[in-house]
Design a protein around this motif. Structure first.
Motif, mmCIF file in Angstrom:
data_model
loop_
_atom_site.group_PDB
_atom_site.id
_atom_site.type_symbol
_atom_site.label_atom_id
_atom_site.label_comp_id
_atom_site.label_asym_id
_atom_site.label_seq_id
_atom_site.Cartn_x
_atom_site.Cartn_y
_atom_site.Cartn_z
ATOM 1 N N GLN A 268 36.553 36.681 56.995
ATOM 2 C CA GLN A 268 37.985 36.417 56.927
ATOM 3 C C GLN A 268 38.305 35.171 56.119
ATOM 4 O OE1 GLN A 268 40.447 38.409 58.130
ATOM 5 N NE2 GLN A 268 38.855 39.877 58.713
ATOM 6 N N THR A 269 37.353 34.240 56.069
ATOM 7 C CA THR A 269 37.580 32.973 55.356
ATOM 8 C C THR A 269 36.395 32.669 54.450
ATOM 9 O OG1 THR A 269 36.645 31.755 57.232
ATOM 10 C CG2 THR A 269 39.058 32.020 57.161
ATOM 11 N N PRO A 270 36.192 33.452 53.388
ATOM 12 C CA PRO A 270 35.052 33.200 52.494
ATOM 13 C C PRO A 270 35.267 31.955 51.637
ATOM 14 C CG PRO A 270 36.457 34.900 51.580
ATOM 15 C CD PRO A 270 37.007 34.594 52.946
ATOM 16 N N THR A 271 34.162 31.367 51.215
ATOM 17 C CA THR A 271 34.197 30.230 50.297
ATOM 18 C C THR A 271 33.738 30.688 48.921
ATOM 19 O OG1 THR A 271 33.739 28.630 52.052
ATOM 20 C CG2 THR A 271 33.268 27.940 49.794
ATOM 21 N N ALA A 272 34.547 30.426 47.917
ATOM 22 C CA ALA A 272 34.193 30.822 46.555
ATOM 23 C C ALA A 272 33.060 29.937 46.038
ATOM 24 C CB ALA A 272 35.402 30.715 45.643
ATOM 25 N N LEU A 273 32.092 30.546 45.376
ATOM 26 C CA LEU A 273 30.953 29.825 44.799
ATOM 27 C C LEU A 273 31.030 29.780 43.288
ATOM 28 C CD1 LEU A 273 28.140 31.476 46.943
ATOM 29 C CD2 LEU A 273 29.299 29.301 47.379
ATOM 30 N N SER A 274 31.954 30.541 42.693
ATOM 31 C CA SER A 274 32.049 30.652 41.240
ATOM 32 C C SER A 274 33.498 30.874 40.846
ATOM 33 C CB SER A 274 31.193 31.827 40.755
ATOM 34 O OG SER A 274 31.408 32.101 39.382
ATOM 35 N N ILE A 275 33.789 30.607 39.581
ATOM 36 C CA ILE A 275 35.084 30.988 39.046
ATOM 37 C C ILE A 275 35.176 32.512 39.039
ATOM 38 C CG2 ILE A 275 35.302 28.938 37.608
ATOM 39 C CD1 ILE A 275 34.413 30.641 35.215
ATOM 40 N N VAL A 276 36.387 33.044 39.043
ATOM 41 C CA VAL A 276 36.583 34.486 38.956
ATOM 42 C C VAL A 276 36.391 34.908 37.502
ATOM 43 C CG1 VAL A 276 38.209 36.378 39.267
ATOM 44 C CG2 VAL A 276 38.170 34.477 40.892
ATOM 45 N N ASN A 277 35.570 35.940 37.290
ATOM 46 C CA ASN A 277 35.290 36.430 35.937
ATOM 47 C C ASN A 277 36.016 37.752 35.705
ATOM 48 O OD1 ASN A 277 32.720 34.865 34.582
ATOM 49 N ND2 ASN A 277 32.770 34.700 36.817
ATOM 50 N N ASP A 278 36.831 37.831 34.659
ATOM 51 C CA ASP A 278 37.555 39.041 34.298
ATOM 52 C C ASP A 278 37.042 39.613 32.988
ATOM 53 O OD1 ASP A 278 39.101 38.844 36.529
ATOM 54 O OD2 ASP A 278 40.969 38.348 35.498
ATOM 55 N N LYS A 279 36.826 40.922 32.956
ATOM 56 C CA LYS A 279 36.468 41.637 31.735
ATOM 57 C C LYS A 279 37.378 42.857 31.605
ATOM 58 C CE LYS A 279 32.899 39.035 30.744
ATOM 59 N NZ LYS A 279 32.838 38.182 29.542
ATOM 60 N N THR A 280 37.691 43.254 30.375
ATOM 61 C CA THR A 280 38.523 44.429 30.150
ATOM 62 C C THR A 280 37.655 45.637 29.850
ATOM 63 O OG1 THR A 280 40.347 43.091 29.273
ATOM 64 C CG2 THR A 280 40.324 45.429 28.701
ATOM 65 N N LEU A 281 37.924 46.739 30.533
ATOM 66 C CA LEU A 281 37.230 47.998 30.314
ATOM 67 C C LEU A 281 38.274 49.044 29.901
ATOM 68 C CD1 LEU A 281 34.813 49.928 30.414
ATOM 69 C CD2 LEU A 281 35.232 50.186 32.866
ATOM 70 N N THR A 282 38.104 49.616 28.722
ATOM 71 C CA THR A 282 39.029 50.623 28.222
ATOM 72 C C THR A 282 38.521 52.016 28.545
ATOM 73 O OG1 THR A 282 39.717 49.180 26.419
ATOM 74 C CG2 THR A 282 40.196 51.522 26.177
ATOM 75 N N VAL A 283 39.385 52.862 29.071
ATOM 76 C CA VAL A 283 39.052 54.252 29.367
ATOM 77 C C VAL A 283 39.799 55.143 28.386
ATOM 78 C CG1 VAL A 283 39.143 56.113 31.074
ATOM 79 C CG2 VAL A 283 38.607 53.777 31.801
ATOM 80 N N VAL A 284 39.077 56.027 27.709
ATOM 81 C CA VAL A 284 39.674 56.922 26.717
ATOM 82 C C VAL A 284 39.430 58.368 27.138
ATOM 83 C CG1 VAL A 284 39.392 55.257 24.857
ATOM 84 C CG2 VAL A 284 37.573 56.899 25.309
ATOM 85 N N ALA A 285 40.187 59.277 26.518
ATOM 86 C CA ALA A 285 40.060 60.699 26.827
ATOM 87 C C ALA A 285 38.768 61.265 26.235
ATOM 88 C CB ALA A 285 41.255 61.448 26.282
#
Length: 285
Positions: A268-285
């Motif tokens: 319920q109360t986690p401690t972050a150990l790292s910055i949040v990392n965001d990556k973009t994933l493109t989905v195509v037909a």
């Protein structure tokens, strides 16, 4: 510091701006994975690199260089930041291309603690050293509906004492790299609708003690809704590197955000150990 330019067509002024990793990170967001007042961590291909002193921003835009011109830059490095028994001959000169760091080392002067790199363009440069995180075998699997863990290994990048994390609390475990793997087993730039994609991440414990962790991989669609989420839990020894992967069946076309969290556990109360990392994933037909 010394700069030697070959084949100068029109002379001008060279502007040199020294700065701390944190200051350069403020000017060029994302250039470092972790940036402090005196130290920084960044990626060079599959390697993890550590800064050895001042970062230099060099501008030669006032000078016109001829075809095939080169720019040899000599900068100092701080040997006190090297790990014990490290061979100074292996110090490297790194150049930021605007999208990635490159090793452009020419020579190392261990007597004077300087290093020279050869460039054809300019942006931030810095002295540092690297080590390659090894691939691994089996590791600890976790919950979250199907997340699996990868292998473990220990690299030579140094760890830091507890005092370092007082001012850098989100540097304890750092994501070293991410990749999207298609059904062929090869890295892909985009996924296809209905196709299976493996989201892989490598991360490392920079502390001088073991650390319980939970790495969470969340997939967010273009409307901001969670399309998938899962996690791996385990324990990393000091300096240990491990992999985590999340298998996902791609949804509708569009751009998705893959968000990676590293916490000390699922609670319920986690401690972050790292910055949040965001990556973009493109989905195509």
């Amino acid at each position: 510091m010394k700069i030697v330019l070959s084949n100068v067509a029109v002379g001008g002024t060279v502007v040199i701006q020294p700065g701390s990793p944190a200051a350069i990170q403020a000017l060029v967001p994302g250039i470092f994975t972790v940036a402090g007042a005196d130290t920084a961590i960044f990626n060079v291909g599959t390697s993890t690199a550590n800064v050895l002193g001042t970062v230099f921003e060099i501008d030669t835009s006032a000078i016109t260089l001829g075809a095939g011109a080169t720019i040899d830059v000599t900068i100092p490095y701080d040997p006190t930041l090297l790990p014990p028994n490290f061979n100074e001959a292996n110090v490297k000169f790194f150049h930021w291309t605007g999208t990635a760091w490159q090793d452009v080392t020419l020579t190392v002067d261990t007597a004077n603690n300087t290093i020279t790199g050869r460039l054809t363009s300019l942006s931030p440069v810095v002295a540092g050293y690297t080590s390659v995180a090894p691939a691994g075998g089996g590791a600890v699997g976790g919950g979250g509906g199907g997340t699996t863990g990868g292998g473990t290994g220990v690299d030579l990048t140094p760890t830091y004492p507890d005092s370092y994390f007082v001012s850098n609390p989100l540097a304890k475990i750092q994501v070293q790299g991410t990749a999207f793997i298609g059904s062929s087993g090869q890295a892909v730039a985009a996924a296809r609708t209905g196709g299976q994609i493996d989201i892989q991440a490598t991360f490392k414990n920079y502390q001088q003690s073991s650390q319980n962790y939970a790495i969470i991989i969340q997939v967010i669609d273009k409307d901001g809704f969670t399309a998938d989420v899962g996690w791996v839990t385990g324990t990393l020894a000091s300096g240990e590197t491990t992999n985590a992967a999340r298998s996902w069946v791609a949804g509708d076309e569009g751009n998705y955000t893959v968000r990676i969290f590293v916490w000390d556990g699922i609670s319920q109360t986690p401690t972050a150990l790292s910055i949040v990392n965001d990556k973009t994933l493109t989905v195509v037909a």
